[in-house]
Scaffold this motif. Structure first.
Motif, short mmCIF file in Angstrom:
data_model
loop_
_atom_site.label_atom_id
_atom_site.label_comp_id
_atom_site.label_asym_id
_atom_site.label_seq_id
_atom_site.Cartn_x
_atom_site.Cartn_y
_atom_site.Cartn_z
N ARG A 216 -42.94 -20.89 -85.39
CA ARG A 216 -44.33 -20.69 -85.05
C ARG A 216 -44.82 -21.11 -83.39
NH1 ARG A 216 -44.26 -23.40 -90.22
NH2 ARG A 216 -44.59 -25.25 -89.10
N ASP A 217 -43.80 -21.42 -82.84
CA ASP A 217 -44.26 -21.85 -81.39
C ASP A 217 -43.87 -20.67 -80.47
OD1 ASP A 217 -44.42 -24.71 -79.49
OD2 ASP A 217 -43.29 -23.17 -78.61
N LYS A 218 -44.69 -20.57 -79.63
CA LYS A 218 -44.46 -19.47 -78.55
C LYS A 218 -43.06 -19.25 -77.76
CE LYS A 218 -46.73 -21.94 -74.69
NZ LYS A 218 -47.79 -21.80 -73.71
N ILE A 219 -42.39 -20.34 -78.06
CA ILE A 219 -41.05 -20.40 -77.27
C ILE A 219 -40.27 -19.71 -78.15
CG2 ILE A 219 -40.03 -22.37 -78.67
CD1 ILE A 219 -38.72 -23.32 -76.27
N SER A 220 -40.43 -19.48 -79.33
CA SER A 220 -39.28 -18.38 -80.18
C SER A 220 -39.43 -17.02 -79.74
CB SER A 220 -39.66 -18.63 -81.62
OG SER A 220 -41.06 -17.92 -82.00
N ALA A 221 -40.45 -16.61 -78.96
CA ALA A 221 -40.55 -15.27 -78.51
C ALA A 221 -39.87 -15.07 -77.23
CB ALA A 221 -42.01 -15.19 -78.39
N LEU A 222 -39.30 -16.04 -76.67
CA LEU A 222 -38.57 -15.89 -75.28
C LEU A 222 -37.45 -15.14 -75.60
CD1 LEU A 222 -39.22 -19.15 -73.58
CD2 LEU A 222 -40.60 -17.05 -73.30
N SER A 223 -36.92 -14.41 -74.70
CA SER A 223 -35.59 -13.69 -74.79
C SER A 223 -34.67 -14.88 -74.22
CB SER A 223 -35.09 -12.47 -73.82
OG SER A 223 -35.60 -12.80 -72.54
N LEU A 224 -33.30 -14.70 -74.72
CA LEU A 224 -32.22 -15.53 -74.21
C LEU A 224 -32.13 -15.91 -72.69
CD1 LEU A 224 -29.49 -15.24 -77.15
CD2 LEU A 224 -31.72 -16.49 -77.16
N LEU B 164 -34.22 -18.60 -71.32
CA LEU B 164 -34.20 -19.94 -71.96
C LEU B 164 -33.48 -20.69 -70.59
CD1 LEU B 164 -32.90 -19.58 -75.73
CD2 LEU B 164 -35.19 -19.86 -74.68
N THR B 165 -34.21 -21.74 -70.09
CA THR B 165 -33.60 -22.61 -69.08
C THR B 165 -34.13 -23.96 -69.52
OG1 THR B 165 -35.84 -22.36 -68.05
CG2 THR B 165 -34.19 -20.61 -67.42
N SER B 166 -33.38 -24.99 -68.65
CA SER B 166 -33.84 -26.31 -68.89
C SER B 166 -35.18 -26.53 -68.54
CB SER B 166 -32.94 -27.30 -67.76
OG SER B 166 -33.13 -26.74 -66.61
N VAL C 198 -30.40 -27.27 -73.18
CA VAL C 198 -31.07 -28.51 -73.83
C VAL C 198 -30.34 -29.72 -73.10
CG1 VAL C 198 -31.58 -29.91 -75.79
CG2 VAL C 198 -31.93 -27.36 -75.87
N LYS C 199 -28.84 -29.64 -73.05
CA LYS C 199 -28.23 -30.63 -72.62
C LYS C 199 -28.31 -31.28 -71.15
CE LYS C 199 -24.07 -29.59 -75.57
NZ LYS C 199 -22.71 -29.37 -75.82
#
Length: 327
Positions: free
Chosen positions: A92-100, A103-105, A151-152
């Protein structure tokens, strides 16, 4: 040949090859789209089996990973309900719509900061750990060419201070009286059993008669939080409780559901005028009493089921007055 078209105000390059997914990417300038298409086609011509990592990442959204993990991996876990709930929240969060490839730190650091304004650090830690596990599955199990697990690379929220809530003697008496007045007599037996055994609420409710040996004074827990079974030694008081339950013809030692127990617990606290007390605090109480009886850390860990002594220390809150006699 690549197909170049005007799409939504940008130039879109589309490459279709047999046994490959479509390669698509949009650019502001037509020349950039043509150059990109030429590079991709050249790569495919020289290495037919090789796909463009940048394209694959740009064409796959984070929500695709979340859905795949939720539907394929989570159902096989014992703690799948909590994990599925966290994944659904992420969807449900807008982060899920990002392409891979987005995805950055920094993306996850901003997500962390935003969530910390809404919920406590422990919840954010669980969410970040879930994200990290999903990204690891994508990298190591699903052949998704993520360069690393972002995430690490971010700082995790500090662990919240462990609860140090201990029961006062009057509180136990008040709970017993409140349970009787409310007609929830079964609650008192469950509360005392929880303290005597330091078992989790779910472990108590899942206990079956076949798992109880009165002669050995042992209860076998087949399903536990950490996934391994364990045997819990029973005090004389715990055995008496089980004996009464058996004499009353209960189909299992504690024949009621989580909802009924939760409702009875909340009603008793209101009636007894007790605040800031959780049922899980009874496990803290039980562990602390075991230490006050003189049991060693390995002995208490065997009873409580803790595999990490550092975690066990968060459940231990000794009273100074109970240690005076030892010094």
């Amino acid at each position: 040949m690549a197909y170049i078209r005007k799409h939504r105000g940008k130039w879109q390059a589309i490459i279709r090859r047999k046994n490959h997914p479509n390669f698509t990417k949009s650019f502001v300038k037509k020349r950039d789209a043509q150059l990109w298409a030429h590079c991709i086609e050249s790569e495919l011509d020289t290495s037919p089996e090789k796909r463009s990592p940048s394209f694959q990442l740009s064409q796959t959204r984070f929500q695709d990973l979340l859905l795949r993990y939720r539907d394929e991996i989570s159902p096989m876990k014992k703690s799948h309900r909590q994990e599925v709930s966290r994944i659904n929240m992420l969807l449900r969060d807008k982060i899920s719509a990002l392409s891979l490839d987005q995805l950055t730190s920094g993306v996850f650091a901003r997500y962390r900061d935003q969530r910390l304004k809404q919920v406590g650090p422990q919840i954010v830690l669980h969410e970040l750990n879930t994200i990290s596990v999903i990204l690891n599955a994508a990298i190591f199990d699903w052949d998704i060419p993520l360069p690393d697990n972002p995430v690490k690379k971010i700082r995790k929220p500090s662990q919240p201070q462990a609860r140090d809530r201990r029961l006062e003697p009057w509180e136990l008496d008040a709970i017993e009286r409140a349970a009787a007045v409310n007609g929830d007599d079964f609650l008192w037996s469950t509360v005392v059993f929880a303290i005597e055994t330091a078992m989790r609420r779910g472990e108590i409710l899942k206990l079956e008669w076949r798992d109880v040996s009165v002669e050995r004074r042992i209860a076998l827990l087949r399903e536990t939080k950490n996934g391994t079974s364990r045997e819990v030694p029973l005090t004389a008081c715990a055995v008496d409780i089980l004996a009464r339950q058996f004499e009353e013809g209960c189909l299992c030692p504690f024949p009621y559901g989580l909802g009924k127990l939760r409702l009875a617990w909340e009603r008793a606290l209101v009636k007894a005028k007790i605040s800031d007390l959780r049922f899980h605090d009874l496990r803290h109480e039980g562990v602390s009493r075991l230490f006050e009886k003189g049991l060693s850390i390995p002995e208490v860990a065997l009873i409580s089921g803790h595999k990490d002594f550092r975690v066990l220390s968060r459940y231990t809150h000794l009273r100074a007055e109970n240690l005076v006699g030892k010094i």
